[in-house]
Design a protein around this motif. Structure first.
Motif, PDB file in Angstrom:
ATOM      1  N   LYS A  86     -11.642  10.366  27.468  1.00  0.00           N
ATOM      2  CA  LYS A  86     -10.647  10.334  26.394  1.00  0.00           C
ATOM      3  C   LYS A  86      -9.272   9.888  26.869  1.00  0.00           C
ATOM      4  CE  LYS A  86      -9.972  15.331  26.854  1.00  0.00           C
ATOM      5  NZ  LYS A  86     -10.050  16.630  26.116  1.00  0.00           N
ATOM      6  N   ARG A 117     -10.852   6.940  16.719  1.00  0.00           N
ATOM      7  CA  ARG A 117     -10.355   8.241  16.255  1.00  0.00           C
ATOM      8  C   ARG A 117     -10.011   8.221  14.769  1.00  0.00           C
ATOM      9  NH1 ARG A 117      -6.195   8.989  21.347  1.00  0.00           N
ATOM     10  NH2 ARG A 117      -7.750   9.618  22.914  1.00  0.00           N
ATOM     11  N   ASN A 145     -17.797  15.450  19.955  1.00  0.00           N
ATOM     12  CA  ASN A 145     -16.881  15.673  18.846  1.00  0.00           C
ATOM     13  C   ASN A 145     -15.864  14.548  18.749  1.00  0.00           C
ATOM     14  OD1 ASN A 145     -14.389  16.794  17.483  1.00  0.00           O
ATOM     15  ND2 ASN A 145     -15.811  18.498  17.154  1.00  0.00           N
ATOM     16  N   GLU A 147     -12.966  14.552  17.384  1.00  0.00           N
ATOM     17  CA  GLU A 147     -11.594  15.023  17.634  1.00  0.00           C
ATOM     18  C   GLU A 147     -11.343  15.266  19.117  1.00  0.00           C
ATOM     19  OE1 GLU A 147      -9.790  14.829  15.058  1.00  0.00           O
ATOM     20  OE2 GLU A 147     -11.515  14.504  13.732  1.00  0.00           O
ATOM     21  N   ASN A 148     -12.368  15.729  19.822  1.00  0.00           N
ATOM     22  CA  ASN A 148     -12.218  15.988  21.258  1.00  0.00           C
ATOM     23  C   ASN A 148     -13.471  15.487  21.977  1.00  0.00           C
ATOM     24  OD1 ASN A 148     -11.107  16.957  23.670  1.00  0.00           O
ATOM     25  ND2 ASN A 148     -12.043  18.969  23.407  1.00  0.00           N
ATOM     26  N   ASP A 150     -16.337  13.719  24.465  1.00  0.00           N
ATOM     27  CA  ASP A 150     -16.645  13.731  25.893  1.00  0.00           C
ATOM     28  C   ASP A 150     -16.327  12.371  26.519  1.00  0.00           C
ATOM     29  OD1 ASP A 150     -17.645  16.349  25.728  1.00  0.00           O
ATOM     30  OD2 ASP A 150     -19.617  15.612  25.121  1.00  0.00           O
TER      31      ASP A 150
END
Length: 227
Positions: A86, A117, A145, A147-148, A150
């Motif tokens: 990310k 995103r 996810n 939003e967050n 891997d």
């Protein structure tokens, strides 16, 4: 008037006309789908191949021999692959096309991560020109996810120009069309004769019977309904 004329033609001619009409319809469909829809079909096929490849990479992310899987998918599908975390730090990569949208100093990954995103389903498709000026297809998606995540997976594949291919296909179809028209003409004449002859024999026998020739034999050999 034309309908009346058609209703008055012989069975042989009707069968021949139906056969020719069917052949022409087949040719038209061949021309439409093989020439005019070729580019759209090719792009949809490439998008499907890339998406299937990305699904395999997502499902088996960070498993044993993941590097081997990436290389195999890249070679089988002729795509460049880049997987970053990310923070846009490289985790895995495989280059098969040289300079592209996701490799090299001027790669576009930092531009496309925010777009993933912002997307509704965590994936993007783009058609863009590569640094070498070739049209290419870029696919990107998040792992885990949105939003967050891997990691982020990017695949980049060249879109082969189909204009020259379509031109070749047109010439081939032209030759095939001419050959098949001749074949269709001959076959339709043969079939119409084969079907019409038993009916013609029965008709002539009925005419002889109508004028009092009771020795007339009805021969309708050729197909079961006429026997």
């Amino acid at each position: 008037i034309n309908l009346k004329l058609f209703n008055n033609v012989t069975l042989r001619v009707k069968i021949w006309l139906y056969f020719v009409a069917f052949t022409l319809i087949v040719f038209v469909l061949m021309w439409v789908f093989q020439v005019y829809f070729l580019e759209n079909f090719y792009e949809r096929m490439k998008i499907g191949d890339i998406k299937n490849a990305s699904e395999k990479l997502v499902e088996q992310y960070d498993t044993d021999n993941y590097d081997v899987l990436i290389e195999k998918i890249a070679e089988d599908n002729d795509v460049c692959i880049e997987i970053v975390d990310k923070y846009n730090r490289r985790l895995y990569n495989c280059e098969v096309m040289g300079r592209c949208l996701i490799h090299g100093r001027q790669n576009m990954i930092s531009v496309y991560i925010p777009k993933i995103r912002e997307s509704e389903n965590g994936e993007i498709y783009y058609k863009a020109q590569s640094p070498e000026g070739d049209e290419s297809l870029l696919y990107g998606c998040s792992i885990g996810n949105k939003e967050n995540p891997d990691a982020y997976i990017f695949l980049n594949s060249k879109l082969v120009p189909v204009g020259s291919t379509a031109s070749i296909i047109k010439r081939q179809l032209m030759m095939i069309t001419c050959i098949l028209i001749v074949i269709a003409f001959v076959v339709s004449l043969f079939v119409s004769e084969k079907i019409a002859n038993p009916i013609s024999r029965i008709t002539k026998s009925a005419e002889r019977l109508a004028v009092g020739d009771y020795t007339t034999k009805f021969e309708g050999k050729g197909y079961a309904e006429a026997q």
